[in-house]
Scaffold this motif. Structure first.
Motif, PDB file in Angstrom:
ATOM      1  N   ALA A  80       0.822  -1.209   0.000  1.00 13.74           N
ATOM      2  CA  ALA A  80       0.000   0.000   0.000  1.00 13.74           C
ATOM      3  C   ALA A  80       0.855   1.257   0.000  1.00 13.74           C
ATOM      4  O   ALA A  80       0.544   2.241  -0.680  1.00 13.74           O
ATOM      5  N   ARG A  81       1.929   1.213   0.752  1.00  9.23           N
ATOM      6  CA  ARG A  81       2.802   2.391   0.826  1.00  9.23           C
ATOM      7  C   ARG A  81       3.479   2.664  -0.515  1.00  9.23           C
ATOM      8  O   ARG A  81       3.635   3.816  -0.918  1.00  9.23           O
ATOM      9  N   LEU A 128      -0.058   2.969  -3.282  1.00 14.05           N
ATOM     10  CA  LEU A 128      -1.209   3.830  -3.025  1.00 14.05           C
ATOM     11  C   LEU A 128      -0.846   5.132  -2.320  1.00 14.05           C
ATOM     12  O   LEU A 128      -1.571   6.124  -2.452  1.00 14.05           O
ATOM     13  N   PHE A 129       0.232   5.139  -1.543  1.00 14.86           N
ATOM     14  CA  PHE A 129       0.565   6.326  -0.750  1.00 14.86           C
ATOM     15  C   PHE A 129       2.040   6.702  -0.911  1.00 14.86           C
ATOM     16  O   PHE A 129       2.700   7.113   0.046  1.00 14.86           O
ATOM     17  N   ASN A 130       2.548   6.557  -2.134  1.00 13.90           N
ATOM     18  CA  ASN A 130       3.970   6.844  -2.320  1.00 13.90           C
ATOM     19  C   ASN A 130       4.280   8.332  -2.455  1.00 13.90           C
ATOM     20  O   ASN A 130       5.426   8.742  -2.386  1.00 13.90           O
ATOM     21  N   ASN A 131       3.232   9.193  -2.688  1.00 11.89           N
ATOM     22  CA  ASN A 131       3.416  10.644  -2.688  1.00 11.89           C
ATOM     23  C   ASN A 131       2.080  11.295  -2.355  1.00 11.89           C
ATOM     24  O   ASN A 131       1.060  10.620  -2.229  1.00 11.89           O
ATOM     25  N   TRP A 132       2.074  12.606  -2.222  1.00 12.84           N
ATOM     26  CA  TRP A 132       0.841  13.269  -1.769  1.00 12.84           C
ATOM     27  C   TRP A 132      -0.261  13.173  -2.809  1.00 12.84           C
ATOM     28  O   TRP A 132      -1.447  13.056  -2.468  1.00 12.84           O
ATOM     29  N   SER A 155      -0.764  10.709  -5.086  1.00 14.91           N
ATOM     30  CA  SER A 155      -1.299   9.352  -5.046  1.00 14.91           C
ATOM     31  C   SER A 155      -2.135   9.130  -3.787  1.00 14.91           C
ATOM     32  O   SER A 155      -3.192   8.486  -3.837  1.00 14.91           O
ATOM     33  N   SER A 156      -1.706   9.677  -2.679  1.00 15.15           N
ATOM     34  CA  SER A 156      -2.468   9.524  -1.428  1.00 15.15           C
ATOM     35  C   SER A 156      -3.829  10.207  -1.521  1.00 15.15           C
ATOM     36  O   SER A 156      -4.843   9.679  -1.055  1.00 15.15           O
ATOM     37  N   THR A 208      -6.091   8.072  -3.696  1.00 16.60           N
ATOM     38  CA  THR A 208      -6.476   6.860  -2.968  1.00 16.60           C
ATOM     39  C   THR A 208      -7.548   7.153  -1.936  1.00 16.60           C
ATOM     40  O   THR A 208      -8.541   6.424  -1.824  1.00 16.60           O
ATOM     41  N   LEU A 209      -7.373   8.222  -1.164  1.00 19.51           N
ATOM     42  CA  LEU A 209      -8.367   8.570  -0.149  1.00 19.51           C
ATOM     43  C   LEU A 209      -9.706   8.946  -0.785  1.00 19.51           C
ATOM     44  O   LEU A 209     -10.774   8.578  -0.263  1.00 19.51           O
TER      45      LEU A 209
END
Length: 380
Positions: free
Chosen positions: A30-31, A34-38, A40-41, A44-45
């Protein structure tokens, strides 16, 4: 000496430790994805929010606020006022509760519904047995013949104390299974022969196979069904009439055979030339070479497109509604023609979609396992 650390003190044995949870496993995935930068985060959210909102709305509509049963008058008329009062807020699954037998079995005599129900179970059992490799022997053909004969006896009747039911009364899920099973069972060997014919060195056979494939693929299935239902009887002698279901079945077989033939031909072309030369070096005849060496390897290579074509034609059986054959989809559409149930098509189509999905997903999962088993020796 090896058990002593520097200075003569006993060495403490080291215990292997797992990598941090942030380095492996779902958290790491996931990191990284899905959450590798702002940016992408944020996406995803937003997607999680939308999915949760849709899921909560669907659960509320389909289960929490749904109506499962409505009162029925002594005359057999359903009172759907409660369903109409919650339109858009909750589902009215009462239409499935009241019409499920009509959807599944069409206009088959109500008191005889146990017969098509057994037919559906026989088809499913036949699929399950045929999917098990330990039953892949010549006796399986006898099982198919016996089960299909029993299915014909149950559907038609007229013997063994069963009342006769004409094909015009058949409908629902049994018709879909009959068209799909017979269509693909006969189309697959036809496709193999046509694929081999297209690679034949005999010009006449090759030309006939090419003409068949190009002609069938050049027209939609609906046109073939219309030809089989409307035009073909005009060429028959007076007094000779072939059943509409049989004519539609032949059209589906011819249509599926042309598409499957190209899939099989792709597998034949994918084999390296050395396989053919090795078979020739062994002195095998054409049919022994093809049946024992070439075809088994070619079919293994094209399992995904083969099953994809099977799934497509299983769903395409619903097109027979245009020539008046009462398949599963037609039965579902007819079930909501009644004024009391008009406006509740969403529930019916969701139910039909689930039935189609179960069969198609089962084929997909089985093909995935079969592909993995047959190609275990290959490195992917």
């Amino acid at each position: 000496m090896s058990d002593l650390a520097a200075g003569g003190t006993p060495a403490v044995p080291t215990v292997p430790r797992r990598a941090p949870i942030t380095m492996i496993g779902p958290v790491a995935w996931a990191r990284a994805n899905l959450f590798n930068n702002w940016w992408s985060s944020a996406i995803t959210l937003a997607m999680i929010y939308l999915l949760v909102k849709v899921a909560v709305s669907f659960v509320s509509w389909a289960f929490i606020n749904a109506i499962w049963v409505v009162p029925v008058s002594p005359a057999g008329v359903a009172n759907t006022e409660a369903c109409r009062a919650i339109a858009g807020v909750g589902a009215c699954w009462a239409v499935i509760t009241e019409k499920h037998r009509f959807i599944l079995f069409g206009t088959y005599p109500y008191e005889q519904h146990w017969r098509p129900a057994i037919v559906c179970l026989l088809f499913i059992g036949l699929y399950v047995v045929s999917a098990m490799r330990r039953f892949w022997r010549w006796e399986l053909a006898l099982v198919w013949i016996a089960v299909l004969t029993l299915i014909g006896v149950l559907m038609w009747g007229g013997i063994l104390g069963l009342s006769y039911v004409p094909q015009e009364r058949w409908g629902g899920l049994p018709i879909t299974l009959i068209l799909a099973t017979f269509g693909l069972a006969f189309a697959f060997p036809l496709a193999i022969l046509v694929a081999l014919g297209r690679r034949s060195k005999l010009p006449a056979i090759k030309a006939l196979c090419v003409l068949y494939v190009e002609l069938i693929r050049g027209v939609p299935l609906i046109s073939l069904l219309f030809m089989a239902s409307v035009m073909f009887p005009l060429f028959l002698p007076e007094g000779l009439n072939i059943d509409k279901l049989l004519r539609a079945q032949v059209a589906i077989i011819l249509f599926a055979g042309a598409y499957l033939a190209e899939v099989v031909r792709a597998g034949l072309q994918a084999l390296p030339r050395g396989q053919y030369e090795a078979a020739d070096a062994l002195g095998l005849s054409y049919w022994h070479k093809t049946g024992l060496i070439i075809l088994p390897q070619a079919l293994r290579l094209v399992i995904p497109p083969l099953v994809n074509t099977f799934i497509g034609f299983f769903k395409d059986t619903s097109l027979v509604l245009i020539i008046g054959i009462f398949d599963l989809l037609t039965a579902g559409k007819t079930a909501i023609i009644e004024p009391a149930w008009q406006g509740f098509g969403v529930e019916v189509y969701i139910t039909l979609g689930v039935i189609y999905f179960v069969f198609c997903f089962a084929m997909s999962k089985y093909s995935s396992g079969l592909e993995a088993e047959f190609n275990r020796h290959r490195r992917r």
